[in-house]
Write a protein that holds these residues in place. Structure first.
Motif, PDB file in Angstrom:
ATOM      1  N   PHE A 167     -24.299  14.053  15.417  1.00 11.24           N
ATOM      2  CA  PHE A 167     -23.230  13.064  15.275  1.00 11.24           C
ATOM      3  C   PHE A 167     -23.075  12.237  16.548  1.00 11.24           C
ATOM      4  O   PHE A 167     -23.076  10.998  16.503  1.00 11.24           O
ATOM      5  CB  PHE A 167     -21.913  13.769  14.931  1.00 11.24           C
ATOM      6  N   TYR A 168     -22.948  12.901  17.717  1.00  9.55           N
ATOM      7  CA  TYR A 168     -22.684  12.113  18.918  1.00  9.55           C
ATOM      8  C   TYR A 168     -23.907  11.332  19.387  1.00  9.55           C
ATOM      9  O   TYR A 168     -23.763  10.302  20.049  1.00  9.55           O
ATOM     10  CB  TYR A 168     -22.084  12.959  20.036  1.00  9.55           C
ATOM     11  N   MET A 169     -25.112  11.783  19.045  1.00 11.25           N
ATOM     12  CA  MET A 169     -26.283  10.993  19.402  1.00 11.25           C
ATOM     13  C   MET A 169     -26.405   9.765  18.502  1.00 11.25           C
ATOM     14  O   MET A 169     -26.818   8.688  18.959  1.00 11.25           O
ATOM     15  CB  MET A 169     -27.549  11.848  19.328  1.00 11.25           C
ATOM     16  N   THR A 170     -26.057   9.901  17.235  1.00 10.72           N
ATOM     17  CA  THR A 170     -26.021   8.734  16.348  1.00 10.72           C
ATOM     18  C   THR A 170     -24.976   7.742  16.846  1.00 10.72           C
ATOM     19  O   THR A 170     -25.205   6.525  16.873  1.00 10.72           O
ATOM     20  CB  THR A 170     -25.707   9.162  14.905  1.00 10.72           C
TER      21      THR A 170
ATOM     22  N   ALA B 120     -30.221  20.034   6.716  1.00  9.88           N
ATOM     23  CA  ALA B 120     -29.158  19.492   5.872  1.00  9.88           C
ATOM     24  C   ALA B 120     -27.912  19.185   6.702  1.00  9.88           C
ATOM     25  O   ALA B 120     -27.283  18.124   6.550  1.00  9.88           O
ATOM     26  CB  ALA B 120     -28.826  20.485   4.751  1.00  9.88           C
ATOM     27  N   VAL B 121     -27.531  20.107   7.588  1.00  6.34           N
ATOM     28  CA  VAL B 121     -26.364  19.882   8.456  1.00  6.34           C
ATOM     29  C   VAL B 121     -26.603  18.680   9.370  1.00  6.34           C
ATOM     30  O   VAL B 121     -25.710  17.856   9.587  1.00  6.34           O
ATOM     31  CB  VAL B 121     -26.063  21.151   9.274  1.00  6.34           C
ATOM     32  N   THR B 122     -27.818  18.557   9.891  1.00  5.08           N
ATOM     33  CA  THR B 122     -28.139  17.436  10.785  1.00  5.08           C
ATOM     34  C   THR B 122     -28.025  16.108  10.058  1.00  5.08           C
ATOM     35  O   THR B 122     -27.393  15.156  10.551  1.00  5.08           O
ATOM     36  CB  THR B 122     -29.560  17.606  11.354  1.00  5.08           C
ATOM     37  N   PHE B 123     -28.631  16.001   8.877  1.00  5.04           N
ATOM     38  CA  PHE B 123     -28.567  14.745   8.122  1.00  5.04           C
ATOM     39  C   PHE B 123     -27.153  14.438   7.655  1.00  5.04           C
ATOM     40  O   PHE B 123     -26.751  13.267   7.602  1.00  5.04           O
ATOM     41  CB  PHE B 123     -29.535  14.787   6.931  1.00  5.04           C
ATOM     42  N   LEU B 124     -26.379  15.462   7.319  1.00  2.04           N
ATOM     43  CA  LEU B 124     -24.991  15.242   6.935  1.00  2.04           C
ATOM     44  C   LEU B 124     -24.205  14.660   8.105  1.00  2.04           C
ATOM     45  O   LEU B 124     -23.406  13.727   7.941  1.00  2.04           O
ATOM     46  CB  LEU B 124     -24.356  16.554   6.474  1.00  2.04           C
ATOM     47  N   SER B 125     -24.438  15.166   9.306  1.00  2.00           N
ATOM     48  CA  SER B 125     -23.737  14.662  10.489  1.00  2.00           C
ATOM     49  C   SER B 125     -24.145  13.221  10.794  1.00  2.00           C
ATOM     50  O   SER B 125     -23.306  12.384  11.151  1.00  2.00           O
ATOM     51  CB  SER B 125     -24.047  15.553  11.695  1.00  2.00           C
ATOM     52  N   ILE B 126     -25.431  12.924  10.646  1.00  2.00           N
ATOM     53  CA  ILE B 126     -25.893  11.551  10.868  1.00  2.00           C
ATOM     54  C   ILE B 126     -25.262  10.610   9.840  1.00  2.00           C
ATOM     55  O   ILE B 126     -24.850   9.483  10.171  1.00  2.00           O
ATOM     56  CB  ILE B 126     -27.430  11.492  10.786  1.00  2.00           C
ATOM     57  N   PHE B 127     -25.154  11.067   8.585  1.00  2.00           N
ATOM     58  CA  PHE B 127     -24.527  10.251   7.554  1.00  2.00           C
ATOM     59  C   PHE B 127     -23.054   9.979   7.866  1.00  2.00           C
ATOM     60  O   PHE B 127     -22.575   8.850   7.714  1.00  2.00           O
ATOM     61  CB  PHE B 127     -24.647  10.949   6.192  1.00  2.00           C
ATOM     62  N   LEU B 128     -22.333  11.008   8.330  1.00  7.70           N
ATOM     63  CA  LEU B 128     -20.920  10.811   8.679  1.00  7.70           C
ATOM     64  C   LEU B 128     -20.771   9.836   9.833  1.00  7.70           C
ATOM     65  O   LEU B 128     -19.844   8.999   9.832  1.00  7.70           O
ATOM     66  CB  LEU B 128     -20.293  12.163   9.040  1.00  7.70           C
ATOM     67  N   ALA B 129     -21.678   9.933  10.813  1.00  5.94           N
ATOM     68  CA  ALA B 129     -21.619   8.990  11.925  1.00  5.94           C
ATOM     69  C   ALA B 129     -21.962   7.581  11.455  1.00  5.94           C
ATOM     70  O   ALA B 129     -21.326   6.598  11.884  1.00  5.94           O
ATOM     71  CB  ALA B 129     -22.580   9.431  13.026  1.00  5.94           C
ATOM     72  N   TYR B 130     -22.960   7.468  10.574  1.00  4.46           N
ATOM     73  CA  TYR B 130     -23.337   6.143  10.060  1.00  4.46           C
ATOM     74  C   TYR B 130     -22.204   5.532   9.253  1.00  4.46           C
ATOM     75  O   TYR B 130     -21.952   4.322   9.337  1.00  4.46           O
ATOM     76  CB  TYR B 130     -24.602   6.272   9.211  1.00  4.46           C
ATOM     77  N   ARG B 131     -21.505   6.355   8.489  1.00  2.00           N
ATOM     78  CA  ARG B 131     -20.386   5.831   7.703  1.00  2.00           C
ATOM     79  C   ARG B 131     -19.278   5.299   8.607  1.00  2.00           C
ATOM     80  O   ARG B 131     -18.608   4.324   8.281  1.00  2.00           O
ATOM     81  CB  ARG B 131     -19.840   6.933   6.792  1.00  2.00           C
ATOM     82  N   GLU B 132     -19.115   5.929   9.772  1.00  2.00           N
ATOM     83  CA  GLU B 132     -18.102   5.477  10.716  1.00  2.00           C
ATOM     84  C   GLU B 132     -18.427   4.091  11.267  1.00  2.00           C
ATOM     85  O   GLU B 132     -17.520   3.338  11.644  1.00  2.00           O
ATOM     86  CB  GLU B 132     -17.994   6.485  11.865  1.00  2.00           C
ATOM     87  N   THR B 133     -19.720   3.729  11.304  1.00  2.00           N
ATOM     88  CA  THR B 133     -20.096   2.422  11.847  1.00  2.00           C
ATOM     89  C   THR B 133     -19.610   1.272  10.983  1.00  2.00           C
ATOM     90  O   THR B 133     -19.542   0.129  11.445  1.00  2.00           O
ATOM     91  CB  THR B 133     -21.628   2.314  11.995  1.00  2.00           C
ATOM     92  N   GLY B 134     -19.286   1.555   9.721  1.00  2.00           N
ATOM     93  CA  GLY B 134     -18.797   0.501   8.839  1.00  2.00           C
ATOM     94  C   GLY B 134     -17.302   0.309   8.894  1.00  2.00           C
ATOM     95  O   GLY B 134     -16.760  -0.561   8.187  1.00  2.00           O
ATOM     96  N   ALA B 135     -16.586   1.076   9.695  1.00  2.00           N
ATOM     97  CA  ALA B 135     -15.129   0.942   9.796  1.00  2.00           C
ATOM     98  C   ALA B 135     -14.768  -0.329  10.566  1.00  2.00           C
ATOM     99  O   ALA B 135     -15.597  -0.953  11.231  1.00  2.00           O
ATOM    100  CB  ALA B 135     -14.549   2.164  10.490  1.00  2.00           C
ATOM    101  N   ASP B 136     -13.487  -0.719  10.433  1.00  2.00           N
ATOM    102  CA  ASP B 136     -13.015  -1.914  11.147  1.00  2.00           C
ATOM    103  C   ASP B 136     -13.098  -1.732  12.663  1.00  2.00           C
ATOM    104  O   ASP B 136     -13.358  -2.688  13.398  1.00  2.00           O
ATOM    105  CB  ASP B 136     -11.568  -2.221  10.738  1.00  2.00           C
TER     106      ASP B 136
END
Length: 674
Positions: free
Chosen positions: A458-461, A535-551
């Motif tokens: 997450f924090y590296m993404t 699976a945990v790694t990709f889930l964390s990357i997805f959560l970080a990527y989703r955060e990039t779309g926030a305002d």
């Protein structure tokens, strides 16, 4: 009492001999490996600024020569020991021993190779500095010290070089000594490391007391003669050295602040080599660690791993985020030792050395690219080129740096086909195998490893997006540009070494040639571990990527608070960060000791001083009135008697007659009185 040795003795123990080599041959590499960097240090230090133009290349060539020697004399599967008789204390002979084996061969290659690339990178990065000779001299001193640790054949020799590494770290962190923060960070690192070193020295002295030697060969044979409780205490004390050097809880506070030194120093010392010394120590003394000692090590490693990962989630300084990540990864290596698998700890040490050094050098490339020159008009003194909130959109301006950063970040996050995936999965597997024997509560630790791996992803993404994606947030005065080849070539090599095939042919099987080369036997494989971890790694990357779309992704658009400058090198004692809260009891104790000193010790001293003053005045009065008075009275009496006698001897007959009559008269009175 002390008799210094005048000769040396050479011993060798060959456990398996794939290629027989005369033991005397290892005397030359020992001299070269330690003599080359130390001679280079003296040359650059004494040569002064006149060597600024050539200092970098001198350092590079010296380190390259050391790397060649390391590879030529690597002898996996064999142990070659050189012992030099140093001094005699009573009936004990103290020897300086050096050891060539598989562990030292691995560390010699890693330390030399990373140092070579860092120095090549530094030639361009430090080009404009006026003290280049001093910078490369300190790096050579560090190499000498670190190589001494790697080649140590006893804990005594290791401790000598251990302290020299601390000195080298202090000098390199505070290289820019004209600035307050580097000096403060160097002092902080020095103080916190001394606490761990005190525990390390205590363990060494205890071993010397119970066994009479600190030589690894002797310890491996005699460790069984010590009671389990004492042996546990010794193991924990020795682990204290690792707590200091490898930034473990509660002595981890120095590592993030050590980023005040030059960025290449961060890559060399505080990512790849110096902080790995503690893990190397644990691997060397693994046979001394009891089950209870390993449990303590496991708990400390888990706390450090989680704490570092959580802190990296909210960091804004590009280098400090990587420093917190280093804390977390070192905690993971310590946990591997706690699981009883020092081999997987060294496996992760090797992979981490390459991708974390690559990340730091890439971060240095980013900082170099977004740092405007002070001479430019409109330069903003408050602009921080290391703050990720003032970056963004740099992937097009820095294409090579972006690719290198992305590869090394993927390795750190533990993505498949990268080296970090193999070493992390090996540790997770060992964790679950250990928990199966320990009991249900033991499963908490490998689960924490998986969660921490998710936080890392997450924090590296987050960091990659803040630096290379999104809109440009740096001021208009900044014109990003790719680094010169002397900088991106070391980054590219370290990125290439972060791929899986250097350590295992199978990208999903950690037990490749490297683990077996360092002594790991074939063990049970848990085929589901790579899938769960991935699976945990990709889930964390997805959560970080989703955060990039926030305002306001990752709260990057929040106002940047104005930081307060450091007022004093010791001001960190008055304002605690989370990793420094352990200092609170010491400050409380100091407060009461200060009051005790003021009200008791100082009062007693003042009382004694005043009493001494009064007594002195009294003695002076006695001396003046009685001693001097008695002398004066005697003199006065003799003088008066002399004057009286002189007056009676005037030479006049009348005077003699009067004296005679008076004498007769007094004699008659005396007879009548009787």
């Amino acid at each position: 009492m002390f008799e210094f040795g005048r000769e040396f003795r050479i011993f060798a123990e060959i456990k398996s001999i794939p290629a027989l080599m005369p033991d005397i041959a290892f005397l030359l590499p020992a001299y070269l490996l330690l003599g080359l960097p130390f001679s280079c240090f003296l040359l650059l230090w004494l040569g002064g600024k006149s060597l600024n133009k050539f200092a970098g290349w001198i350092g590079v060539l010296t380190t390259a020569a050391g790397l060649v020697v390391s590879l030529l004399y690597a002898d996996a599967g064999a142990v070659h020991t050189l012992r030099f008789e140093w001094l005699t204390i009573g009936s004990h002979v103290v020897e300086l021993s050096f050891r060539f084996d598989t562990l030292s061969a691995m560390m010699l290659a890693i330390v030399h190779f990373v140092a070579l690339l860092v120095q090549l990178y530094s030639i361009a990065y430090m080009h404009d500095d006026r003290n280049v000779n001093r910078y490369f001299a300190f790096i050579q001193l560090f190499l000498f010290s670190m190589l001494g640790i790697v080649l140590s054949g006893s804990l005594l020799v290791m401790y000598i070089f251990w302290e020299l590494v601390g000195l080298s770290s202090y000098l390199l962190i505070g290289f820019w000594y004209t600035k307050k923060r580097p000096v403060w960070a160097a002092q902080k690192a020095f103080v916190l490391n001394r606490i761990g070193d005190a525990a390390f020295l205590t363990g060494i002295l205890m071993l010397f007391y119970y066994i009479g030697s600190t030589d690894f060969e002797v310890l491996s044979l005699e460790a069984g003669t010590i009671s389990p409780g004492i042996l546990t205490a010794i193991g924990i004390c020795l682990f204290g050295g690792c707590v200091g050097k490898s930034a473990q809880f509660p002595l981890s506070g120095w590592l993030p602040d050590a980023m005040e030194g030059p960025t290449p120093v961060s890559a060399l010392i505080h990512a790849a080599t110096m902080v790995a010394a503690g893990i190397f120590l644990l691997a060397r003394i693994s046979f001394l660690l009891t089950v209870d000692a390993r449990l303590v090590i496991l708990v400390i490693g888990a706390i450090t791993m989680v704490t570092g990962a959580v802190k990296a989630l909210k960091g804004w300084d590009i280098k400090k985020v990587l420093a917190y990540s280093t804390m977390s990864q070192l905690g993971l290596m310590v946990m591997a030792v706690g699981f009883g698998s020092w081999q997987t700890a060294l496996f992760h040490l090797a992979t981490h050395a390459f991708f974390k050094a690559g990340l730091f050098l890439s971060a240095g490339s980013v900082i170099h690219a977004v740092t405007p020159g002070n001479e430019l008009p409109g330069f903003e003194p408050d602009y921080d080129p290391q703050d990720m909130r003032t970056m963004g959109g740099l992937r097009k301006a820095l294409p090579i740096t972006f690719i290198c950063y992305l590869i090394c970040a993927a390795a750190l996050a533990g993505l498949p086909f990268f080296s970090g995936f193999l070493s992390k999965d090996a540790i997770i597997t060992e964790g679950f195998l250990w928990a199966a024997e320990f009991g249900t509560l033991g499963y908490l630790f490998p689960v924490l490893v998986i969660v921490s791996a998710g936080l890392t992803a997450f924090y590296m993404t987050r960091q990659v997006w803040l630096v290379f994606f999104g809109e440009k947030r740096f001021p208009a005065i900044v014109h990003p540009h790719e680094s010169p080849v002397a900088m991106w070539l070391p980054m590219a090599l370290l990125s290439a070494l972060s791929l899986f095939f250097w350590f295992s042919i199978n990208p999903f099987n950690a037990e490749g040639w490297f683990l077996h080369w360092i002594g790991k036997e074939h063990g049970e494989q848990l085929v589901w571990v790579p899938f769960i971890a991935t699976a945990v790694t990709f889930l964390s990357i997805f959560l970080a990527y989703r955060e990039t779309g926030a305002d306001n992704p990752f709260k990057v658009n929040d106002p940047i608070p104005v930081g307060e400058p450091v007022q004093s090198p010791w001001s960190w004692l008055r304002g605690y960060s989370n990793e420094q809260y352990f200092l609170i009891p010491f400050e409380v104790i100091t407060k009461y000791l200060k009051a005790f000193e003021k009200n008791i010790v100082d009062a007693l001293v003042d009382l004694v001083a005043r009493g001494s003053l009064v007594f002195g005045h009294f003695i002076a009065w006695v001396d003046r009135m009685f001693v001097d008075g008695a002398v004066h009275l005697t003199v006065f009496s003799i003088r008066s008697a002399g004057r009286a006698a002189r007056n009676m001897q005037s030479g006049r007959i009348q005077s003699y007659y009067i004296v005679t009559v008076m004498g007769v008269f007094l004699l008659i009175l005396w007879l009548v009185a009787l």
